[in-house]
Design an enzyme around this catalytic site. Structure first.
Site, PDB file in Angstrom:
ATOM      1  N   TYR A 196     -12.279  14.313   4.119  1.00 56.20           N
ATOM      2  CA  TYR A 196     -12.480  15.563   3.512  1.00 56.20           C
ATOM      3  C   TYR A 196     -12.534  15.396   1.885  1.00 56.20           C
ATOM      4  O   TYR A 196     -11.376  14.844   1.344  1.00 56.20           O
ATOM      5  CB  TYR A 196     -11.225  16.523   3.615  1.00 56.20           C
ATOM      6  CG  TYR A 196     -11.609  17.984   3.401  1.00 56.20           C
ATOM      7  CD1 TYR A 196     -12.569  18.476   2.708  1.00 56.20           C
ATOM      8  CD2 TYR A 196     -10.514  18.998   3.938  1.00 56.20           C
ATOM      9  CE1 TYR A 196     -12.768  20.015   2.517  1.00 56.20           C
ATOM     10  CE2 TYR A 196     -10.763  20.273   3.549  1.00 56.20           C
ATOM     11  CZ  TYR A 196     -11.896  20.592   2.762  1.00 56.20           C
ATOM     12  OH  TYR A 196     -12.124  22.094   2.652  1.00 56.20           O
ATOM     13  N   LYS A 216     -17.044  15.546   4.910  1.00 55.06           N
ATOM     14  CA  LYS A 216     -16.821  17.256   4.506  1.00 55.06           C
ATOM     15  C   LYS A 216     -16.620  17.359   2.812  1.00 55.06           C
ATOM     16  O   LYS A 216     -15.641  17.061   2.489  1.00 55.06           O
ATOM     17  CB  LYS A 216     -15.714  17.738   5.299  1.00 55.06           C
ATOM     18  CG  LYS A 216     -15.537  19.060   5.063  1.00 55.06           C
ATOM     19  CD  LYS A 216     -14.267  19.935   5.863  1.00 55.06           C
ATOM     20  CE  LYS A 216     -13.942  21.338   5.603  1.00 55.06           C
ATOM     21  NZ  LYS A 216     -12.952  21.922   6.077  1.00 55.06           N
TER      22      LYS A 216
END
Length: 316
Positions: free
Chosen positions: A138, A163
């Site tokens: 992330y 992400k």
């Protein structure tokens, strides 16, 4: 592991006394499975992982896995649990998620401190090494990756995805290109910005076709209508949904820090699921803000219903 469809981030319901309500969590997850999510991400950002103990997070993941395995029509539907914060806690979360039956981990940013990129890479590698589970990186907060760092991580077969939560289009494009240059054909990218539907048109052009949808947890019919228009290339309908629902939702969200989670829980309460309040430091919407959210949800639902009626008429 492949993701196909909307990525579903459940909330974590709390009882009036403040504990985790696992029965209500099971109901929440079960009620969204008929809408065919492409992955379920419990105990992540929308699930308030920042406010959960390791034991609570493990219970949330275990309950989610049990519901998905029992009720999902897709036997391969992945359950991805969050792991992040202080390294020691992140390792405990990773191991607890593996024990609870998760299929993968979403590596959230480290806690508070910011080190050089080599340290951030080492943080991801330590979490990846803690279990046999694959991990998704992330890109957000204190975990900001360079193209070279992501190319390095992509050479580890356990790192399967990226992400983006930063919103820097140029950096995201450079990262996607750098990872592809490693020859990884199984690596997946997705848009993890708040209310990602508003920016997904741009991310699709970057080669990042997947996106997380907090709105799916609150209003799955609206979220699916957007996804269907998006995948069908129906830009007129997709942009209309942005105007009717997502843009007003973002304007309301931006009124108060943390509303990316608080509004989702409020929307669920408006829909009859008593998921409780958010935990500090987040706050619930005021009565006026809740009324505004109700109006936004009503407008989105009416738009989707009207479109469905027109479609049914055309088919008959």
């Amino acid at each position: 592991m492949r993701f196909e469809g909307i990525l579903f981030f459940p909330v974590t319901p709390f009882t009036p006394a403040g504990g985790v309500d696992l029965d209500l969590l099971a109901e929440h997850v079960s009620s969204r499975l008929p809408f065919s999510p492409g992955g379920v991400f419990p105990a992540c950002g929308t699930g308030e992982i920042h406010a959960l103990s390791v034991n609570e997070a493990a219970d949330v993941v275990r309950t989610t896995v049990e519901v998905v395995r029992r009720e999902s029509a897709d036997s391969s539907l992945p359950v991805v649990a969050g792991a992040g914060g202080p390294l020691g806690v992140a390792l405990e979360l990773a191991r607890a998620a593996a024990d609870a039956g998760a299929d993968a981990l979403l590596v959230l940013p480290p806690y508070l401190v910011t080190g050089p990129i080599a340290g951030t890479v080492a943080y991801v590698e330590a979490i990846a090494a803690a279990t046999d589970l694959p991990v998704i990186v992330y890109h957000r907060g204190s975990a900001v990756f360079t193209p070279a760092a992501m190319a390095h991580l992509a050479r580890n077969p356990k790192v399967i995805g990226f992400k983006d939560g930063m919103g820097d289009i140029g950096a995201a494009q450079e990262i996607a290109l750098s990872v592809r240059e490693t020859g990884r054909e199984d690596f997946q990218f997705f848009n993890g910005l708040l209310t990602a539907e508003l920016t997904q048109g741009a991310y699709r052009a970057l080669g990042m076709p997947l996106y997380s949808s907090a709105a799916f947890a609150m209003a799955p019919e609206i979220a699916v209508a957007h996804y269907d228009a998006y995948t069908a290339g129906d830009e007129e309908r997709r942009l209309a949904l942005l105007d009717v629902f997502y843009r007003p939702l973002v304007r309301l969200r931006d009124q108060t820090p943390g509303f990316g989670v608080s509004l989702i829980k409020a929307g669920l309460r408006l829909g009859g699921l008593a998921v409780g309040s958010v935990r500090p430091p987040l706050v619930d919407p005021t009565p006026t803000q809740t009324d505004e959210l109700a109006a936004i949800l009503a407008a989105g639902t009416a738009f989707v219903s009207a479109g469905s009626a027109v479609l049914e008429t055309a088919r008959s």
